[in-house]
Design an enzyme around this catalytic site. Structure first.
Site, PDB file in Angstrom:
ATOM      1  N   SER A  11      53.160  -2.230  21.824  1.00 30.46           N
ATOM      2  CA  SER A  11      53.161  -3.196  22.934  1.00 30.46           C
ATOM      3  C   SER A  11      51.761  -3.654  23.314  1.00 30.46           C
ATOM      4  CB  SER A  11      53.853  -2.600  24.161  1.00 30.46           C
ATOM      5  OG  SER A  11      53.133  -1.481  24.655  1.00 30.46           O
ATOM      6  N   SER A  12      50.750  -2.826  23.008  1.00 35.59           N
ATOM      7  CA  SER A  12      49.368  -3.159  23.390  1.00 35.59           C
ATOM      8  C   SER A  12      48.396  -2.335  22.557  1.00 35.59           C
ATOM      9  CB  SER A  12      49.152  -2.886  24.888  1.00 35.59           C
ATOM     10  OG  SER A  12      49.335  -1.500  25.169  1.00 35.59           O
ATOM     11  N   ASP A  64      61.702   4.435  21.730  1.00 35.27           N
ATOM     12  CA  ASP A  64      60.991   5.390  22.577  1.00 35.27           C
ATOM     13  C   ASP A  64      60.783   6.649  21.753  1.00 35.27           C
ATOM     14  OD1 ASP A  64      60.057   7.193  24.427  1.00 35.27           O
ATOM     15  OD2 ASP A  64      61.721   6.970  25.837  1.00 35.27           O
ATOM     16  N   SER A 142      44.853   8.814  13.852  1.00 37.77           N
ATOM     17  CA  SER A 142      44.321  10.062  14.386  1.00 37.77           C
ATOM     18  C   SER A 142      43.223   9.754  15.408  1.00 37.77           C
ATOM     19  CB  SER A 142      43.798  10.915  13.233  1.00 37.77           C
ATOM     20  OG  SER A 142      43.327  12.158  13.684  1.00 37.77           O
ATOM     21  N   TYR A 157      44.635  15.126  25.703  1.00 39.58           N
ATOM     22  CA  TYR A 157      44.695  14.112  24.659  1.00 39.58           C
ATOM     23  C   TYR A 157      44.077  14.633  23.368  1.00 39.58           C
ATOM     24  CZ  TYR A 157      43.767   9.692  22.224  1.00 39.58           C
ATOM     25  OH  TYR A 157      43.703   8.685  21.287  1.00 39.58           O
ATOM     26  N   ALA A 159      43.595  17.732  22.390  1.00 35.58           N
ATOM     27  CA  ALA A 159      44.378  18.826  21.810  1.00 35.58           C
ATOM     28  C   ALA A 159      45.599  18.287  21.083  1.00 35.58           C
ATOM     29  CB  ALA A 159      44.801  19.799  22.914  1.00 35.58           C
ATOM     30  N   LYS A 161      45.978  15.224  19.810  1.00 30.50           N
ATOM     31  CA  LYS A 161      45.562  14.478  18.621  1.00 30.50           C
ATOM     32  C   LYS A 161      45.179  15.422  17.482  1.00 30.50           C
ATOM     33  CE  LYS A 161      45.905  10.008  18.999  1.00 30.50           C
ATOM     34  NZ  LYS A 161      46.708   9.232  18.019  1.00 30.50           N
ATOM     35  N   PHE A 190      36.494   3.976  21.822  1.00 30.37           N
ATOM     36  CA  PHE A 190      36.391   2.579  22.251  1.00 30.37           C
ATOM     37  C   PHE A 190      36.633   2.525  23.751  1.00 30.37           C
ATOM     38  CE2 PHE A 190      37.414   2.178  17.781  1.00 30.37           C
ATOM     39  CZ  PHE A 190      36.647   1.100  17.377  1.00 30.37           C
TER      40      PHE A 190
END
Length: 299
Positions: A11-12, A64, A142, A157, A159, A161, A190
């Site tokens: 979606s983005s 989902d 990743s 986040y 952990a 990833k 980023f």
């Protein structure tokens, strides 16, 4: 060759940019997202408009990654419409920002559910079709945090990833004899061009968070975000991640790289992963399973 592609979290951010880039490259892209008829209706409509305007095949689809029925239904629809799935891009993810102690166990579980278990639900739905075809490609988005320099306050986040990356490596070995390839794309940090920080979750335990904000880590969240922003070059373009994925998808069978880095900040993940992947490969050589390092050509 036009391929049938499913990308999650489209979606983005990385997902949206990559979905559009793949469609412009001539592929049929199912850009999956939650709540197509509701909060993401605008994104779905924009994709439909873009598809009609440019004559590309870009289709928003309800999926989902936290729901097995939703995942199964999305894959079933793709198979019904297209007859196959050639590529799955595991992109869906969510970020949380704050001191690790101030997140509840349920919040950590939610991060793993989106970033790790979500890929498992999609794989279980899509892989039977790929294995039957004896070919396919999994692309995993990743994070350089799994092997590079990482700032604090992004523990849930990072952990999750790291767990997803480890899962991608194991899947690569277990799918190679089925003729299914794996490529892992490793983006760096980023601060512009995605909505990671804008949509990041915050700690649920306000009392623990207050302890940090009133103690020796007062103002640390702002310090981390400022430090992030300063190391990201002004010309850092998230479109480079999409371009790298398009290049991987367009490569011939057997020539796709196992891991590709796109990191304008140069946080060292390319060095870290080179060592780690080499160690893992050497172990497979040592135990006589080196054939797992390359996908078998079955068709």
């Amino acid at each position: 060759m036009s391929r049938i592609i499913l990308i999650t979290g489209a979606s983005s951010g990385f997902g949206r940019i990559t979905a559009e880039a793949l469609a412009r490259a001539g592929h049929s892209v199912y850009a999956s997202m939650r709540d197509v008829a509701g909060r993401n209706a605008k994104s779905a409509a924009e994709m439909a408009d873009l598809s009609a305007k440019e004559g590309i095949d870009l289709r928003a689809i309800e999926l989902d990654v936290q729901s097995e029925p939703s995942t199964d239904a999305a894959v079933a629809r793709i198979i019904a419409e297209a007859g196959r799935i050639d590529v799955v891009v595991h992109n869906a993810g969510h970020m949380m920002f704050g001191p690790a102690e101030s997140f509840t166990p349920d919040q950590f579980a939610q991060q793993y559910d989106v970033n790790v278990l979500g890929t498992q639900r999609v794989n279980r739905a899509a892989l039977p079709h790929m294995r039957a075809a004896k070919q396919g490609l999994l692309v995993w988005v990743s994070s350089s945090s799994s092997a590079g320099g990482t700032p604090p306050y992004l523990s849930p986040y990072f952990a999750a990833k790291a767990a997803m990356d480890a899962l991608a490596v194991q899947y690569a070995r277990e799918l190679s004899r089925w003729g299914i390839e794996t490529s892992i794309i490793v983006p760096g940090a980023f601060t512009r061009g995605t909505n990671h920080f804008a949509h990041s979750g915050r700690p649920a335990d306000e009392a623990r968070l207050a302890d940090y904000e009133a103690g020796p880590y007062q103002g640390f969240g702002e310090q981390v975000q400022k430090a992030f922003a300063e190391i990201v070059p002004e010309d850092a373009d998230v479109a480079g991640v999409a371009d790298a994925i398009v290049e991987i998808v367009d490569m011939p069978f057997g020539e796709r790289p196992f891991r590709v880095h796109y990191d304008p900040t140069q946080d060292g993940a390319d060095v870290g992963f080179t060592v780690l992947d080499r160690l893992r490969a050497e172990m497979l050589h040592r135990v006589g399973l080196s054939d797992l390092l390359k996908p078998a050509k079955l068709v």
